[in-house]
Scaffold this motif. Structure first.
Motif, mmCIF file in Angstrom:
data_model
loop_
_atom_site.group_PDB
_atom_site.id
_atom_site.type_symbol
_atom_site.label_atom_id
_atom_site.label_comp_id
_atom_site.label_asym_id
_atom_site.label_seq_id
_atom_site.Cartn_x
_atom_site.Cartn_y
_atom_site.Cartn_z
ATOM 1 N N ALA A 1 0.906 -1.223 0.116
ATOM 2 C CA ALA A 1 0.047 0.017 -0.120
ATOM 3 C C ALA A 1 0.825 1.270 -0.088
ATOM 4 C CB ALA A 1 -1.008 0.127 1.337
ATOM 5 N N TYR A 2 1.662 1.458 0.924
ATOM 6 C CA TYR A 2 2.661 2.423 0.943
ATOM 7 C C TYR A 2 3.647 2.574 -0.431
ATOM 8 C CZ TYR A 2 1.950 3.546 5.876
ATOM 9 O OH TYR A 2 1.452 3.920 6.974
ATOM 10 N N ALA A 3 3.857 1.418 -0.921
ATOM 11 C CA ALA A 3 4.856 1.581 -2.453
ATOM 12 C C ALA A 3 3.872 1.936 -3.437
ATOM 13 C CB ALA A 3 5.306 -0.123 -2.814
ATOM 14 N N ILE A 4 2.559 1.704 -3.554
ATOM 15 C CA ILE A 4 1.617 2.121 -4.431
ATOM 16 C C ILE A 4 1.495 3.679 -4.138
ATOM 17 C CG2 ILE A 4 -0.820 2.257 -5.144
ATOM 18 C CD1 ILE A 4 -0.678 -0.760 -4.396
ATOM 19 N N ALA A 5 1.356 4.196 -2.948
ATOM 20 C CA ALA A 5 1.363 5.580 -2.737
ATOM 21 C C ALA A 5 2.656 6.330 -3.480
ATOM 22 C CB ALA A 5 1.026 5.890 -1.331
ATOM 23 N N GLY A 6 3.798 5.562 -2.999
ATOM 24 C CA GLY A 6 4.993 6.146 -3.575
ATOM 25 C C GLY A 6 5.041 6.173 -5.092
ATOM 26 N N ILE A 7 4.598 5.121 -5.772
ATOM 27 C CA ILE A 7 4.813 5.231 -7.098
ATOM 28 C C ILE A 7 3.927 6.169 -7.761
ATOM 29 C CG2 ILE A 7 4.005 3.574 -9.288
ATOM 30 C CD1 ILE A 7 4.925 1.201 -7.773
ATOM 31 N N ILE A 8 2.634 6.358 -7.211
ATOM 32 C CA ILE A 8 1.673 7.421 -7.457
ATOM 33 C C ILE A 8 2.445 8.902 -7.499
ATOM 34 C CG2 ILE A 8 -0.435 8.706 -7.177
ATOM 35 C CD1 ILE A 8 -1.607 5.809 -6.421
ATOM 36 N N CYS A 9 2.733 9.055 -6.354
ATOM 37 C CA CYS A 9 3.716 10.229 -5.997
ATOM 38 C C CYS A 9 4.708 10.428 -6.994
ATOM 39 C CB CYS A 9 4.161 10.309 -4.483
ATOM 40 S SG CYS A 9 2.817 10.492 -3.233
ATOM 41 N N PHE A 10 5.543 9.574 -7.410
ATOM 42 C CA PHE A 10 6.848 9.847 -8.234
ATOM 43 C C PHE A 10 6.148 9.958 -9.656
ATOM 44 C CE2 PHE A 10 9.443 8.404 -5.230
ATOM 45 C CZ PHE A 10 11.144 8.770 -5.296
ATOM 46 N N VAL A 11 4.972 9.387 -9.990
ATOM 47 C CA VAL A 11 4.415 9.585 -11.284
ATOM 48 C C VAL A 11 4.069 11.069 -11.613
ATOM 49 C CG1 VAL A 11 2.497 9.085 -12.922
ATOM 50 C CG2 VAL A 11 3.655 7.140 -11.955
ATOM 51 N N LEU A 12 3.639 11.716 -10.374
ATOM 52 C CA LEU A 12 3.102 13.151 -10.535
ATOM 53 C C LEU A 12 4.154 14.059 -10.569
ATOM 54 C CD1 LEU A 12 0.097 12.470 -8.352
ATOM 55 C CD2 LEU A 12 -0.021 12.828 -10.653
ATOM 56 N N ALA B 1 8.935 9.499 1.100
ATOM 57 C CA ALA B 1 8.337 9.370 2.593
ATOM 58 C C ALA B 1 8.002 8.031 2.468
ATOM 59 C CB ALA B 1 7.504 10.381 3.001
ATOM 60 N N ALA B 2 6.934 7.936 1.329
ATOM 61 C CA ALA B 2 6.250 6.560 1.137
ATOM 62 C C ALA B 2 7.035 5.450 1.049
ATOM 63 C CB ALA B 2 5.103 6.707 0.027
ATOM 64 N N PHE B 3 8.195 5.430 0.288
ATOM 65 C CA PHE B 3 8.963 4.114 0.142
ATOM 66 C C PHE B 3 9.851 4.122 1.489
ATOM 67 C CE2 PHE B 3 8.528 4.971 -4.613
ATOM 68 C CZ PHE B 3 7.988 3.736 -4.869
ATOM 69 N N ARG B 4 10.234 5.152 2.087
ATOM 70 C CA ARG B 4 10.860 4.731 3.535
ATOM 71 C C ARG B 4 9.929 4.183 4.392
ATOM 72 N NH1 ARG B 4 12.048 10.054 4.398
ATOM 73 N NH2 ARG B 4 10.122 10.420 5.630
ATOM 74 N N LEU B 5 8.603 4.546 4.499
ATOM 75 C CA LEU B 5 7.468 3.561 5.296
ATOM 76 C C LEU B 5 7.341 2.478 4.832
ATOM 77 C CD1 LEU B 5 5.539 6.825 6.421
ATOM 78 C CD2 LEU B 5 7.084 5.786 7.778
ATOM 79 N N ALA B 6 7.214 2.265 3.547
ATOM 80 C CA ALA B 6 7.148 0.852 3.115
ATOM 81 C C ALA B 6 8.112 0.003 3.833
ATOM 82 C CB ALA B 6 7.035 0.895 1.459
ATOM 83 N N GLY B 7 9.320 0.176 3.713
ATOM 84 C CA GLY B 7 10.510 -0.397 4.386
ATOM 85 C C GLY B 7 10.284 -0.565 5.765
ATOM 86 N N PHE B 8 9.749 0.379 6.387
ATOM 87 C CA PHE B 8 9.533 0.062 7.860
ATOM 88 C C PHE B 8 8.330 -0.727 8.193
ATOM 89 C CE2 PHE B 8 7.410 2.292 11.635
ATOM 90 C CZ PHE B 8 8.463 1.637 12.733
ATOM 91 N N MET B 9 7.421 -0.718 7.111
ATOM 92 C CA MET B 9 6.136 -1.492 7.442
ATOM 93 C C MET B 9 6.388 -3.058 7.056
ATOM 94 S SD MET B 9 3.654 0.201 8.293
ATOM 95 C CE MET B 9 4.231 1.783 8.733
#
Length: 133
Positions: A23-34, A43-51
């Motif tokens: 879920a965090y990685a999807i949020a990160g990908i969307i943020c990178f596309v924009l 931040a989303a990818f950092r938290l994906a690793g934490f999750m």
């Protein structure tokens, strides 16, 4: 203590960590596309690793985080934070149903504030943080 963290992280990964990290990685990908939201993606990818592997680590506020982090957190909350927080809550419900899952349900709920306002925070080993996971 490291063996306990390893066991907890493996159980976490199987029952909820992988899905939350996705879920965090999807949020990160969307943020990178924009493009303009790339800092949110980081931040989303950092938290994906934490999750994926949270036990033995924690998040702490960065001492040099300024007003931009505060403004960014408001934007994050509106566009991504609320649904990630809902995902944590939804994931915690089935964990609470089983006795062995209760601690993981609580751990999931403790991550709701991080999912709502991740900017201006960093992931550190628990011995450097305040209060552990």
């Amino acid at each position: 203590m490291k063996v306990i963290n390893l066991v907890l992280n493996v159980i976490w990964l199987i029952f909820c960590g992988l899905w939350m990290a996705i879920a965090y990685a999807i949020a990160g990908i969307i943020c990178f596309v924009l493009i303009i939201t790339i800092p949110f993606g980081i931040a989303a990818f950092r938290l994906a690793g934490f999750m994926l592997w949270p036990f033995g680590r924690t998040t702490v506020e960065k001492p040099d985080a300024g007003a931009a982090s505060c403004v960014g957190n408001v934007i994050w909350l509106v566009f991504a934070g609320w649904w990630l927080a809902l995902a944590h809550i939804a994931t915690s419900i089935p964990l609470f149903i089983s006795i062995i899952g209760i601690p993981f349900g609580w751990a999931n709920l403790k991550m709701v504030p991080i999912s709502l306002m991740p900017l201006g925070r960093e992931v550190v080993p628990s011995d450097e943080g305040f209060g552990g996971h």
